[in-house]
Design a protein around this motif. Structure first.
Motif, PDB file in Angstrom:
ATOM      1  N   GLY A   1      47.982 -59.363  48.878  1.00  0.00           N
ATOM      2  CA  GLY A   1      48.698 -59.078  50.222  1.00  0.00           C
ATOM      3  C   GLY A   1      50.092 -59.401  50.236  1.00  0.00           C
ATOM      4  N   ILE A   2      50.801 -58.991  51.523  1.00  0.00           N
ATOM      5  CA  ILE A   2      52.121 -59.343  51.557  1.00  0.00           C
ATOM      6  C   ILE A   2      52.120 -60.553  51.988  1.00  0.00           C
ATOM      7  N   CYS A   3      53.227 -61.179  51.218  1.00  0.00           N
ATOM      8  CA  CYS A   3      53.620 -62.933  51.262  1.00  0.00           C
ATOM      9  C   CYS A   3      53.587 -63.283  52.869  1.00  0.00           C
ATOM     10  N   HIS A   4      54.047 -62.747  53.801  1.00  0.00           N
ATOM     11  CA  HIS A   4      54.370 -63.355  55.141  1.00  0.00           C
ATOM     12  C   HIS A   4      52.885 -63.323  55.838  1.00  0.00           C
ATOM     13  N   GLN A   5      52.171 -62.310  55.801  1.00  0.00           N
ATOM     14  CA  GLN A   5      50.755 -62.394  56.481  1.00  0.00           C
ATOM     15  C   GLN A   5      49.894 -63.151  55.613  1.00  0.00           C
TER      16      GLN A   5
ATOM     17  N   GLY B   1      67.901 -44.229  53.920  1.00  0.00           N
ATOM     18  CA  GLY B   1      67.538 -44.001  52.818  1.00  0.00           C
ATOM     19  C   GLY B   1      66.548 -45.128  52.220  1.00  0.00           C
ATOM     20  N   ARG B   2      66.306 -45.995  53.108  1.00  0.00           N
ATOM     21  CA  ARG B   2      65.297 -47.218  52.619  1.00  0.00           C
ATOM     22  C   ARG B   2      63.884 -46.596  52.343  1.00  0.00           C
ATOM     23  N   SER B   3      63.662 -45.563  52.970  1.00  0.00           N
ATOM     24  CA  SER B   3      62.084 -45.051  52.784  1.00  0.00           C
ATOM     25  C   SER B   3      61.965 -44.327  51.487  1.00  0.00           C
TER      26      SER B   3
ATOM     27  N   GLY C   1      51.311 -50.446  58.795  1.00  0.00           N
ATOM     28  CA  GLY C   1      51.545 -51.308  57.675  1.00  0.00           C
ATOM     29  C   GLY C   1      52.649 -52.288  57.642  1.00  0.00           C
ATOM     30  N   SER C   2      53.055 -52.796  56.446  1.00  0.00           N
ATOM     31  CA  SER C   2      54.254 -53.737  56.378  1.00  0.00           C
ATOM     32  C   SER C   2      53.827 -55.107  56.882  1.00  0.00           C
ATOM     33  N   CYS C   3      54.745 -56.051  56.683  1.00  0.00           N
ATOM     34  CA  CYS C   3      54.515 -57.554  57.019  1.00  0.00           C
ATOM     35  C   CYS C   3      54.677 -57.640  58.609  1.00  0.00           C
ATOM     36  N   THR C   4      55.175 -56.529  59.356  1.00  0.00           N
ATOM     37  CA  THR C   4      55.261 -56.690  60.744  1.00  0.00           C
ATOM     38  C   THR C   4      54.011 -56.372  61.474  1.00  0.00           C
TER      39      THR C   4
ATOM     40  N   SER D   1      56.816 -50.726  60.584  1.00  0.00           N
ATOM     41  CA  SER D   1      57.530 -51.788  59.760  1.00  0.00           C
ATOM     42  C   SER D   1      58.702 -52.163  60.440  1.00  0.00           C
ATOM     43  N   ASN D   2      59.685 -52.836  60.135  1.00  0.00           N
ATOM     44  CA  ASN D   2      60.842 -53.522  60.622  1.00  0.00           C
ATOM     45  C   ASN D   2      62.067 -53.008  60.503  1.00  0.00           C
ATOM     46  N   ARG D   3      62.542 -52.081  59.608  1.00  0.00           N
ATOM     47  CA  ARG D   3      63.937 -51.623  59.184  1.00  0.00           C
ATOM     48  C   ARG D   3      63.760 -50.276  58.914  1.00  0.00           C
TER      49      ARG D   3
ATOM     50  N   ALA E   1      50.113 -54.241  50.024  1.00  0.00           N
ATOM     51  CA  ALA E   1      51.523 -54.570  49.722  1.00  0.00           C
ATOM     52  C   ALA E   1      52.790 -54.001  50.468  1.00  0.00           C
ATOM     53  N   CYS E   2      53.663 -54.193  50.212  1.00  0.00           N
ATOM     54  CA  CYS E   2      55.030 -53.601  51.024  1.00  0.00           C
ATOM     55  C   CYS E   2      54.921 -52.265  51.206  1.00  0.00           C
ATOM     56  N   GLY E   3      54.679 -51.357  49.891  1.00  0.00           N
ATOM     57  CA  GLY E   3      54.647 -50.001  49.752  1.00  0.00           C
ATOM     58  C   GLY E   3      55.835 -49.260  50.539  1.00  0.00           C
ATOM     59  N   PRO E   4      55.471 -48.413  51.406  1.00  0.00           N
ATOM     60  CA  PRO E   4      56.458 -47.310  51.985  1.00  0.00           C
ATOM     61  C   PRO E   4      57.534 -48.021  52.952  1.00  0.00           C
ATOM     62  N   CYS E   5      57.146 -49.253  53.228  1.00  0.00           N
ATOM     63  CA  CYS E   5      58.243 -49.981  54.046  1.00  0.00           C
ATOM     64  C   CYS E   5      59.517 -50.244  53.133  1.00  0.00           C
ATOM     65  N   ILE E   6      59.393 -50.391  51.802  1.00  0.00           N
ATOM     66  CA  ILE E   6      60.741 -50.398  51.096  1.00  0.00           C
ATOM     67  C   ILE E   6      60.797 -49.254  50.115  1.00  0.00           C
ATOM     68  N   GLY E   7      60.458 -48.288  50.235  1.00  0.00           N
ATOM     69  CA  GLY E   7      60.262 -46.745  49.395  1.00  0.00           C
ATOM     70  C   GLY E   7      59.731 -47.140  48.417  1.00  0.00           C
TER      71      GLY E   7
ATOM     72  N   SER F   1      62.044 -66.798  49.899  1.00  0.00           N
ATOM     73  CA  SER F   1      63.281 -65.821  49.340  1.00  0.00           C
ATOM     74  C   SER F   1      62.908 -64.415  49.814  1.00  0.00           C
ATOM     75  N   ASP F   2      62.783 -64.590  51.146  1.00  0.00           N
ATOM     76  CA  ASP F   2      62.543 -63.135  51.718  1.00  0.00           C
ATOM     77  C   ASP F   2      63.194 -63.182  53.037  1.00  0.00           C
ATOM     78  N   SER F   3      63.796 -62.133  53.595  1.00  0.00           N
ATOM     79  CA  SER F   3      64.398 -62.310  54.985  1.00  0.00           C
ATOM     80  C   SER F   3      63.310 -62.320  56.120  1.00  0.00           C
ATOM     81  N   HIS F   4      62.115 -62.007  55.736  1.00  0.00           N
ATOM     82  CA  HIS F   4      61.067 -61.749  56.864  1.00  0.00           C
ATOM     83  C   HIS F   4      60.239 -63.149  56.982  1.00  0.00           C
ATOM     84  N   THR F   5      60.613 -64.376  56.281  1.00  0.00           N
ATOM     85  CA  THR F   5      59.871 -65.765  55.932  1.00  0.00           C
ATOM     86  C   THR F   5      59.909 -66.144  57.453  1.00  0.00           C
TER      87      THR F   5
ATOM     88  N   ASP G   1      53.884 -58.827  45.721  1.00  0.00           N
ATOM     89  CA  ASP G   1      53.581 -57.873  46.929  1.00  0.00           C
ATOM     90  C   ASP G   1      54.355 -56.676  46.908  1.00  0.00           C
ATOM     91  N   HIS G   2      55.573 -56.566  46.199  1.00  0.00           N
ATOM     92  CA  HIS G   2      56.463 -55.532  46.328  1.00  0.00           C
ATOM     93  C   HIS G   2      56.551 -54.740  45.200  1.00  0.00           C
ATOM     94  N   ASN G   3      56.583 -54.853  43.966  1.00  0.00           N
ATOM     95  CA  ASN G   3      56.784 -54.123  42.927  1.00  0.00           C
ATOM     96  C   ASN G   3      55.316 -54.002  42.294  1.00  0.00           C
TER      97      ASN G   3
HETATM   98 FE1  SF4 Z   1      57.854 -56.238  52.268  1.00  0.00          FE
HETATM   99 FE2  SF4 Z   1      58.625 -54.718  54.214  1.00  0.00          FE
HETATM  100 FE3  SF4 Z   1      58.170 -56.889  54.782  1.00  0.00          FE
HETATM  101 FE4  SF4 Z   1      59.994 -56.774  53.231  1.00  0.00          FE
HETATM  102  S1  SF4 Z   1      59.974 -55.956  55.407  1.00  0.00           S
HETATM  103  S2  SF4 Z   1      58.543 -58.100  52.860  1.00  0.00           S
HETATM  104  S3  SF4 Z   1      59.581 -54.867  52.070  1.00  0.00           S
HETATM  105  S4  SF4 Z   1      56.773 -55.221  53.997  1.00  0.00           S
END
Ligand code: SF4
Ligand code: MIC
Length: 648
Positions: free
Chosen positions: A102-106, A387-389, A299-302, A381-383, A360-366, A122-126, A68-70
């Motif tokens: 889709g994004i893993c958490h959703q 520079g993250r964008s 968007g994003s997992c949030t 999103s959540n962060r 996908a994660c897309g803009p959330c992680i640049g 293996s993702d902090s938003h688990t 979902d990221h790359n």
């Molecule tokens: Fe993806 Fe952003 Fe959620 Fe991390 S915070 S999993 S980059 S959508």
């Protein structure tokens, strides 16, 4: 004896005992893991490590590998990694969620999460899956690999913080505003060492995706995880997903005790916004209303559930995005995309002038949609770390989907309550459940040969720690250093996650692009940090890369939980200054020496000498016996291999 809170129930029902040393471990909870998830950018390394353990099949009840990221494929690297992940999943008995699903958490919330189970990802938003009454924890890839191999997972025995929700949200005030309020009160380190447990009548009015938004951003508090009860709303959600059989009711005992407590009156809340560059720089939207906005991202997992998109579309319907504002929509899952398409919501977005991205994660992680120089960007999103964008000078603000939609229409920061009259939103009773982008493993595919592109480098071998070290302070940093500072995100660097030698060339690029060269020239060294060192992502590369460049120890005032464990897993000694003021005794370029490391590890006391200035000070590690063993072994992979070889 007082009753139990839900966190205690979840931990106690999974507690593992009788693991030798673990019994004596200081203040650690050791639990059995039922489910795991990985995503592609942490997954490649996790599966390389799983492979190195030599186990023939995952030992969990369920493991899912998401991609979902790359997803921006501008070179061969990402597509090669996707193939590698798909083959590894087939070989070891893991469900593979194909790019586009889709994004893993959703997706995990929709298709796999089960109340009462443990999930390690293996993702902090688990912790998003805490919305379903799961104990869902984020960790480095190696910890997830170990869980897949059947090892229990340990974390500091948490303090349980009760968050009592009272009343009901007003129209256009959202779940995002609840968690932003908690961040405003507790700050980005206020949750370290804690699990947040939500209770109270206010919980009843929140749907599972809304709870998911809140549990998701518990990660920004530094919390180990967040947990909601499993109740009628959970039942409705699981039934809508065609998974009613997974429902069980779960709640705290009525006389349960908590270590701490906060109360939030939902009816008193208003739309909130986190200002650049920290998720806890929270003020009311009305305080900054009227400021021109260049970009809005929903968007994003949030915030990318059906409800989030439907409520945003209700604001946009019959209107158009402002002339100088770009609106970007990233549906969180293919299920959501199919449903917004079916219900005409997608057309509402397109008519309003929104730009539609893949799930996908897309803009959330640049990864795409980097804003223009100096842009004001409002994101659901959540962060919002600097520079993250993808654009260092961009001013990223965090808001609800409602605030992003309202601001896109007006072209200036806008309180969405101005649109409170826009049509109400009803979540369907039945969701579209099309699992055709999931690949389920066959009974046995152990002979399958795994495709491995040239970007996939072999794992490095790390030596056990020596009994003394002397090294240069390669960087002396302040508070709240994020993993985005240590190893930046963005499409270019994230494509190198399966290639440690290459990605290490970007270590600390956000602070000092010459760091890798300096570190190699100095033959490695030591890092100094302030409070909450390593907050943010679970990426173990933020520990593996420094280790690859020869970093042997970090001395800081405090650490974020996941990063501290990643340092231990990589065999880097994470020390804590005994006295705050001693942080001033260490500057970049100083040479430090630490002697008697073996003794220091067992006594938890280190004497450190600054050879450049002559000053001396003391530090401790505060690690458990199990963690000390990992340091002595030169990292968790070495230790686990030894244990497996000894026939654990
Ligand atoms: Fe993806 Fe952003 Fe959620 Fe991390 S915070 S999993 S980059 S959508
Ligand atoms: C993030 O939101 O920072 C990420 C990208 O999802 C990370 C994982 C990674 O760095 O691969 C996370 O949250 O753990």
């Amino acid at each position: 004896m007082a009753g139990k809170n839900l966190v205690q129930k979840l931990i106690d029902s999974h507690r593992v005992k009788g693991q030798g040393k673990e019994d004596g471990a200081r203040g650690e909870a050791l639990v059995r893991i039922d489910q795991t998830l990985t995503q592609d950018t942490t997954g490649t390394m996790a599966y390389l490590q799983f492979e190195a353990l030599g186990v023939d099949r995952v030992k969990t009840e369920l493991s899912v590998s998401y991609v979902d990221h790359n997803l921006l494929q501008v070179g061969f690297e990402n597509a090669d990694d996707h193939d590698f992940l798909q083959d590894m999943a087939a070989k070891y008995g893991i469900i593979f969620s194909r790019p586009g699903n889709g994004i893993c958490h959703q997706v995990h919330l929709e298709r796999f999460g089960i109340p009462g189970k443990t999930l390690l990802g293996s993702d902090s938003h688990t912790p998003t899956a805490g919305a379903l009454g799961m104990l869902a924890i984020g960790a480095g890839g190696l910890d997830v690999a170990l869980a897949m191999a059947g090892f229990p997972f340990s974390f500091p025995e948490p303090r349980v913080l009760r968050v009592e929700l009272k009343g009901r949200l007003s129209p256009m005030v959202s779940a995002k505003d609840i968690v932003l309020e908690i961040l405003r009160r507790l700050t980005v380190k206020g949750g370290v060492g804690k699990i947040l447990e939500y209770t109270g009548e206010g919980v009843l009015s929140l749907s599972v995706p809304q709870r998911g938004t809140i549990a998701n951003m518990g990660a920004e508090l530094g919390a180990t995880t967040s947990v909601f009860p499993s109740d009628e709303a959970t039942k409705r959600f699981l039934e809508a997903q065609g998974r009613g059989m997974d429902y069980i009711p779960l709640a705290a005992d009525p006389d349960a005790r908590y270590d701490e407590e906060i109360v939030i009156d939902l009816s008193a809340l208003e739309p909130l916004i986190a200002l650049p560059h920290m998720p806890d720089s929270v003020v009311a939207v009305r305080q900054v209303a009227g400021k021109p906005v260049d970009q809005c991202f929903i968007g994003s997992c949030t915030n990318s559930s059906y409800y989030d998109l439907a409520v945003s579309a209700s604001i946009l319907k019959g209107r158009h995005v402002a002339r100088n504002t770009s609106l970007v929509i990233g549906p969180g899952s293919r299920q959501t995309l199919l449903m917004i398409n079916r219900d005409g919501i997608l057309a509402d977005f397109v008519k309003a002038g929104a730009r539609i991205l893949e799930c996908a994660c897309g803009p959330c992680i640049g990864i795409g949609q980097a804003p223009r120089t100096g842009a004001v960007s409002l994101r659901s999103s959540n962060r919002n770390f600097e520079g993250r964008s993808g654009t260092k000078s961009a001013l990223v603000h965090l808001v609800s989907a409602e605030t992003a939609a309202a601001s896109a229409v007006r072209g200036v920061i806008t309180d969405p309550r101005e649109f409170a009259g826009s049509g109400g939103v009803r979540t369907p009773d039945r969701f579209v459940s099309d699992d055709s982008m999931l690949v389920f493993p066959k009974e046995r595919d152990a002979a399958l040969s795994v495709r491995r592109g040239p970007n996939i480098a072999p794992l490095p071998v790390f030596e056990p720690i020596a009994d003394s070290m002397e090294g240069e302070v390669l960087l002396a940093m302040g508070d709240n250093i994020t993993t985005d500072h240590i190893l930046p995100a963005g499409s270019k660097i994230m494509s190198l996650r399966s290639n440690l030698p290459e990605i290490s060339k970007y270590c600390f690029a956000a602070i000092d692009p010459d760091f890798p060269q300096r570190a190699l020239k100095a033959g490695g060294g030591i890092l100094a940090g302030g409070e909450n060192y390593g907050q943010g992502s679970s990426r173990e590369h933020a520990a593996l890369s420094p280790r690859f460049l020869g970093v042997k120890a970090v001395i800081a005032l405090s650490y974020a939980r996941i990063h501290r464990q990643n340092l231990v897993n990589s065999g880097i000694l994470p020390l804590v200054f005994d006295h705050r003021e001693d942080r001033e005794l260490v500057s970049q370029g100083d040479r430090l020496s630490i002697g008697n490391i073996g003794k220091g590890l067992s006594m938890d006391r280190f004497e450190i000498r600054n050879e450049t200035t002559g000053a001396t000070f003391t530090a401790h590690h505060g690690l458990s016996g199990r963690q000390v063993d990992l340091i002595l072994a030169g990292g968790a992979l070495n230790a686990a291999r030894r244990e497996l070889a000894a026939g654990r």
